[in-house]
Design an enzyme around this catalytic site. Structure first.
Site, PDB file in Angstrom:
ATOM      1  N   LYS A 131       0.860  -1.182   0.000  1.00 34.95           N
ATOM      2  CA  LYS A 131       0.000   0.000   0.000  1.00 34.95           C
ATOM      3  C   LYS A 131       0.897   1.233   0.000  1.00 34.95           C
ATOM      4  CE  LYS A 131      -3.925   2.127   2.335  1.00 34.95           C
ATOM      5  NZ  LYS A 131      -3.457   3.458   2.069  1.00 34.95           N
ATOM      6  N   LYS A 308      -6.832  -8.018  -1.895  1.00 33.14           N
ATOM      7  CA  LYS A 308      -7.992  -7.946  -2.790  1.00 33.14           C
ATOM      8  C   LYS A 308      -8.419  -9.348  -3.194  1.00 33.14           C
ATOM      9  CE  LYS A 308      -6.211  -3.638  -4.674  1.00 33.14           C
ATOM     10  NZ  LYS A 308      -5.488  -2.989  -5.782  1.00 33.14           N
TER      11      LYS A 308
END
Ligand code: IVH
Length: 715
Positions: A131, A308
């Site tokens: 991230k 995800k």
């Protein structure tokens, strides 16, 4: 079609013709824009082109409610000198739900399984990637060419930074067509703009040497470098870009997140590495540990990892909740900490009168940001941590959240000791009204209610804030100053500002910090909000416990301001007539029961809502606003579905999908999902082992659906 319609003067068009012509004009003007801007090959004369735009504007002026999201009047045209033009994203740009520990990751995976109703044996592959701490960007490609780049903004609308983005080498101007999948005609590619650590350090070194202000961290440096009106400045800054997601696409291009990454790479994007496909939670935790260990070695700053669901069909089914997708999770790294001294404890008054103690600190750098204020939460927390003014304290900052004081460092307390903090008995406002701590609550409240000027200011600041009415150019400082000089007392006053300026007070343009241009921009920004969606309006009122999600539920349930208001007024009357200790919604009255029956509302929230409507001052505020703004009815997401506007109740277990998925599906089709059956329920979906609700539905003669019938209805 366009030909004969355009023969008609604008003032004889009816709404249907107008809508059709606006659609045709949007497509036609977009095609000419492409020919002109991208291909350097205009297809019509400038005069004819201007004629199309003027016609579009004239129709929009007559039918403002028909103005399209992709209206040409919103799209091209020079950016206003004062800033960047606003751009609506074709698909909302979401944020991510956060997790800070292993438990929350487990819950995320369990929730996905429950929602999709998966067998325990069915594997759920998750793609994990770093991230990056930068700012997200939406890149619109038409026929493989970059035509628009916009920042995330509020998720719905961002700023047009196309010219700036064209200077970033990592952003392809044309998508390569030789990868695993050819680019679809329309695709919004999303990713993160960031600055590498080394480049950031070098930039700051040069700025320092030149006597310019240095950036606090790479994220700020990237944002500041991108949002430059002078594109040459952006060009000189070492910005980079990773692609990791997409918005609108005219045709699907992958079946999994992993494939999609390969496709993005094939089009010419760099990807955030190292990414990994993980089969289960232990694999995710191993990945997390590895990346955390390598954090300092990566050339860019990261604040966690993102998980995800790999299958895109599952991503679609999982959908979104609030403003984040259910299929993704940000697993954040531990917060950064530092030590400093507590100089004082201030008391801050919130818009509902809650008093929050705030630590005033000797400035200290925590994770790249200078912190001088931090929350101490409430009196109990101060006592529990035994934090005293003069103490050395440990502070922590995680992501965007408000810094916190964690603990006092007892061994560093001066030998003579320090005085324990005594919570004030009076509000710090000029009225110094007594402070009360309601039984069973952790917070102290100012009893001044509507008379307390601090609460009034906070309410006004909330009213104009970004998620509420969103008036550009009005921050806390400006609102406070307008309030103090008596220009603004209640929310309705914002809308009289321009008309009264220079008459009832000296012109705003002459105030310190203002000029003719900024004052004019402010009046325009206010004008632009004369029409507001019902959900924003409800949220903006700042009613206790009514956050954005609840405001949206209310807007969807009652649809128009008039209906909401009359229902609330009735519910308030019922509550007044019922004994205070009555806690059964049905016994209070039908309007109150209906309100409580909205899934996600409940008794306590309903009580706060009706309390707001029971206060005459609030009704005056509402009336003043109504005279000045028009509140747009809540839009039914799919007006053509048989479920639009209907109230539906699910009871018993469903076989093919979880209750959560059924609820999300019904809402997407425009239905309201209620928790209890009443005469106002339209459909009751009965699964296996349904209990009293099914019986009640039959007794009331309601339409009862089997799971099979529901599935058919929901498509
Ligand atoms: S996916 C639908 N992937 O984090 C989800 N976001 O805290 C869209 N971010 O707004 C985002 N690295 O700016 C995604 N590998 C990554 C990311 C990432 C950083 C940012 C992004 C997002 C924010 C949410």
């Amino acid at each position: 079609m366009g030909g004969d319609l355009r023969a008609q003067p604008v003032d004889v068009l009816d709404a249907a013709d107008a809508a059709a012509e606006l659609a045709a004009l949007a497509a036609e003007i977009a095609a000419h824009d492409r020919a002109y801007y991208q291909d350097d090959r205009p297809a019509i004369s400038d005069g004819d082109y201007d004629g199309l735009r003027r016609r579009n504007e004239a129709i929009e002026a007559r039918f403002p409610h028909l103005k399209r999201a992709d209206s040409p009047s919103e799209r091209v045209g020079a950016a206003p000198a004062a800033g960047f033009a606003k751009r609506r994203h074709r698909h909302a740009m979401l944020s991510l739900a956060n997790a800070f520990g292993e438990d929350e990751v487990g819950e995320f995976l369990a929730r996905i399984r429950r929602f999709l109703n998966l067998d325990a044996a069915e594997p759920v592959a998750i793609l994990a990637e770093p991230k990056i701490d930068g700012l997200s960007l939406n890149l619109l490609y038409l026929d493989g060419r970059l035509v628009q780049a916009a920042t995330r903004g509020d998720g719905t609308e961002g700023e047009d930074v196309t010219a700036n983005v064209r200077t970033i080498a990592d952003v392809p101007a044309r998508l390569a067509a030789d990868g695993p999948a050819a680019p679809p005609a329309v695709v919004e590619v999303r990713g993160e703009v960031y600055m590498e650590r080394a480049a950031f350090a070098e930039l700051n070194r040069r700025r320092g040497a030149a006597g310019e202000a240095v950036f606090a961290n790479p994220r700020n440096a990237a944002a500041g470098s991108l949002r430059q009106l002078d594109v040459a400045v952006t060009e000189g800054r070492p910005l980079r870009f990773f692609g990791y997601s997409w918005g609108e696409v005219s045709a699907p291009f992958a079946a999994t997140q992993g494939d999609a990454r390969a496709v993005l790479a094939g089009w010419g994007f760099r990807l955030n590495e190292p990414a990994r496909l993980c089969a289960d939670q232990p694999a995710l935790m191993a990945y997390y540990g590895e990346i955390l260990g390598r954090r300092a070695d990566l050339p860019f700053e990261i604040d966690g990892v993102v998980y995800k669901v790999d299958r895109l069909d599952w991503q679609a089914r999982l959908g979104t909740v609030a403003r984040a997708p259910r299929f993704a999770l940000a697993h954040k790294f531990p917060a950064e900490q530092a030590e400093t001294r507590l100089l004082a404890i201030d008391i801050q008054v919130g818009r509902t009168g809650a008093l929050t103690p705030v630590a005033h600190l000797e400035p200290v750098t925590v994770g790249g940001v200078v912190v001088s204020r931090a929350t101490l939460h409430n009196a109990d927390e101060i006592a529990r941590k035994d934090v005293r003014v003069g103490d050395h304290v440990r502070v922590q900052r995680a992501g965007d959240v408000i810094p916190q004081v964690l603990a006092a460092l007892g061994d560093r307390r001066p030998a003579g000791g320090l005085e324990p903090f005594v919570f004030p008995e009076h509000c710090p406002c000029p009225l110094a009204t007594p402070v009360l701590r309601p039984d069973g609550e952790a917070v102290h409240r100012c009893t001044g209610e509507l008379a307390c000027p601090y609460q009034q200011v906070e309410k006004l600041i909330h009213f104009v804030s970004r998620d509420a009415v969103d008036i550009d150019g009005l921050g806390a400082k400006q609102v406070q100053s307008f309030f103090e000089t008596g220009m603004i007392q209640t929310p309705g006053d914002f809308f009289d500002l321009a008309a009264r300026d220079g008459t009832d007070w000296p012109p705003i343009a002459e105030r310190e910090g203002w000029g003719a241009k900024s004052a004019d921009n402010l009046f325009k920004a206010i004008e632009a909000r004369r029409s507001i969606p019902l959900e924003r309006f409800i949220y903006a009122l700042g009613i206790r416990q009514i956050g954005q999600a609840t405001a949206k539920l209310l807007a969807r349930t009652y649809a128009t301001l008039a209906d909401w208001q009359s229902a609330m007024t009735q519910a308030a009357a019922e509550r007044r007539a019922a004994p205070e200790e009555q806690r059964k919604a049905d016994a209070v009255g039908p309007a109150f029961a209906h309100l409580c029956g909205i899934d996600g509302v409940g008794f306590a929230v309903a009580d706060d809502l009706v309390a707001f409507f029971g206060e005459s001052h609030n009704l005056e505020v509402l009336a003043a606003l109504e005279a000045r703004v028009s509140v747009e009815p809540a839009e039914a997401p799919a007006a053509d579905s048989a479920l639009a506007g209907k109230t539906i109740v699910f009871t018993g277990a469903l076989e093919s999908m979880s209750r959560a998925e059924a609820k999300a599906r019904a809402e997407a089709l425009g239905a309201k999902v209620a928790g209890s059956v009443s005469a106002r329920t339209d459909f009751v979906v009965v699964g296996t082992d349904a209990g009293s609700k099914a019986t009640k539905a039959r007794d009331l003669g309601l339409t009862v659906l089997s799971e099979e019938e529901w599935r058919e209805m929901a498509g």
